[in-house]
Design a protein around this motif. Sequence first.
Motif, PDB file in Angstrom:
ATOM      1  N   GLY A  36       0.808  -1.210   0.000  1.00  0.00           N
ATOM      2  CA  GLY A  36       0.000   0.000   0.000  1.00  0.00           C
ATOM      3  C   GLY A  36       0.844   1.263   0.000  1.00  0.00           C
ATOM      4  O   GLY A  36       0.558   2.213  -0.731  1.00  0.00           O
ATOM      5  N   LEU A  37       1.905   1.272   0.803  1.00  0.00           N
ATOM      6  CA  LEU A  37       2.787   2.439   0.855  1.00  0.00           C
ATOM      7  C   LEU A  37       3.528   2.637  -0.465  1.00  0.00           C
ATOM      8  O   LEU A  37       3.694   3.760  -0.934  1.00  0.00           O
ATOM      9  CB  LEU A  37       3.790   2.284   1.999  1.00  0.00           C
ATOM     10  N   GLU A  38       3.973   1.541  -1.054  1.00  0.00           N
ATOM     11  CA  GLU A  38       4.730   1.648  -2.299  1.00  0.00           C
ATOM     12  C   GLU A  38       3.858   2.089  -3.474  1.00  0.00           C
ATOM     13  O   GLU A  38       4.320   2.800  -4.367  1.00  0.00           O
ATOM     14  CB  GLU A  38       5.396   0.307  -2.622  1.00  0.00           C
ATOM     15  N   SER A  39       2.590   1.684  -3.461  1.00  0.00           N
ATOM     16  CA  SER A  39       1.692   2.036  -4.573  1.00  0.00           C
ATOM     17  C   SER A  39       0.910   3.321  -4.324  1.00  0.00           C
ATOM     18  O   SER A  39       0.252   3.824  -5.230  1.00  0.00           O
ATOM     19  CB  SER A  39       0.712   0.887  -4.821  1.00  0.00           C
ATOM     20  N   GLY A  40       0.981   3.823  -3.098  1.00  0.00           N
ATOM     21  CA  GLY A  40       0.216   5.017  -2.770  1.00  0.00           C
ATOM     22  C   GLY A  40      -1.222   4.730  -2.385  1.00  0.00           C
ATOM     23  O   GLY A  40      -2.022   5.644  -2.205  1.00  0.00           O
ATOM     24  N   ASP A  41      -1.567   3.453  -2.249  1.00  0.00           N
ATOM     25  CA  ASP A  41      -2.917   3.056  -1.839  1.00  0.00           C
ATOM     26  C   ASP A  41      -2.960   3.035  -0.310  1.00  0.00           C
ATOM     27  O   ASP A  41      -2.695   2.013   0.320  1.00  0.00           O
ATOM     28  CB  ASP A  41      -3.239   1.675  -2.411  1.00  0.00           C
ATOM     29  N   MET A  42      -3.320   4.166   0.284  1.00  0.00           N
ATOM     30  CA  MET A  42      -3.247   4.288   1.730  1.00  0.00           C
ATOM     31  C   MET A  42      -4.294   3.436   2.441  1.00  0.00           C
ATOM     32  O   MET A  42      -4.109   3.048   3.590  1.00  0.00           O
ATOM     33  CB  MET A  42      -3.382   5.750   2.141  1.00  0.00           C
TER      34      MET A  42
END
Length: 231
Positions: A75-81
């Motif tokens: 989630g952090l790497e893809s920006g999906d918080m």
Amino acid sequence: MGQAYSTRTGTAHPKFREVGLPAAALIGLNVLLMAVVAMTPLAAINDLLFGIAPIVGLLVFGVVLTAGNYLAERGLESGDMGTAYAGIALLQAAYGVFGGGIVATVGSQSARAVLLGVTLAITVAMTVGIAAYVYVRDKDYSHWNTWSLGAFVVGAVLVLAGSFVSIGALLLGGFVFIFAGFTLRLGYEIWRVRDGYRADQPLTHSLGIYVAFTGVFVHVLQIVRQFVLER
């Protein structure tokens, strides 16, 4: 505070400020959650799972921690918080229930506060020592990740054997190897901040430090708990 310690990839202070503050917030929240869980029926989950068999408790917590770490990191790497928060929630819950179950075995609230405080102080001291070792010995510590995985596997095998054979040394050995696995992982995560720091993903580094630190914390918590109970 003086001049920041220079490395071949920049300076230590700015990196660890960006990584350390979020990691410290997650750790602090988890320690608080352990104290809260210890006062609730959730604390009995530890005894329930490990009472069935030590390997059952290890597998359940291991699966939840692995899933939580995977979701949070992706989630952090893809920006999906949303995914990241879900993963962090799983990590907080797993460590909170495990740590809370340990804390609950100590009777008084004052003793529980001492238990958590002493454990936190020891774990922080260990982390500072590991960080100093990694920085003073300016080498490649990527192999610590492999050693960490190996220690986890050996520890799990020993716990599995100890779940079916009444030999206390097997379970103790499993504890020692899993403890070593988290300690090596913590050193690896510190090295990653030193040599593989991603300025665009400081929270990913924070997550790695948090997961490894709290893994060490709950193992130190069990050791300190034994001293408290024996007094």
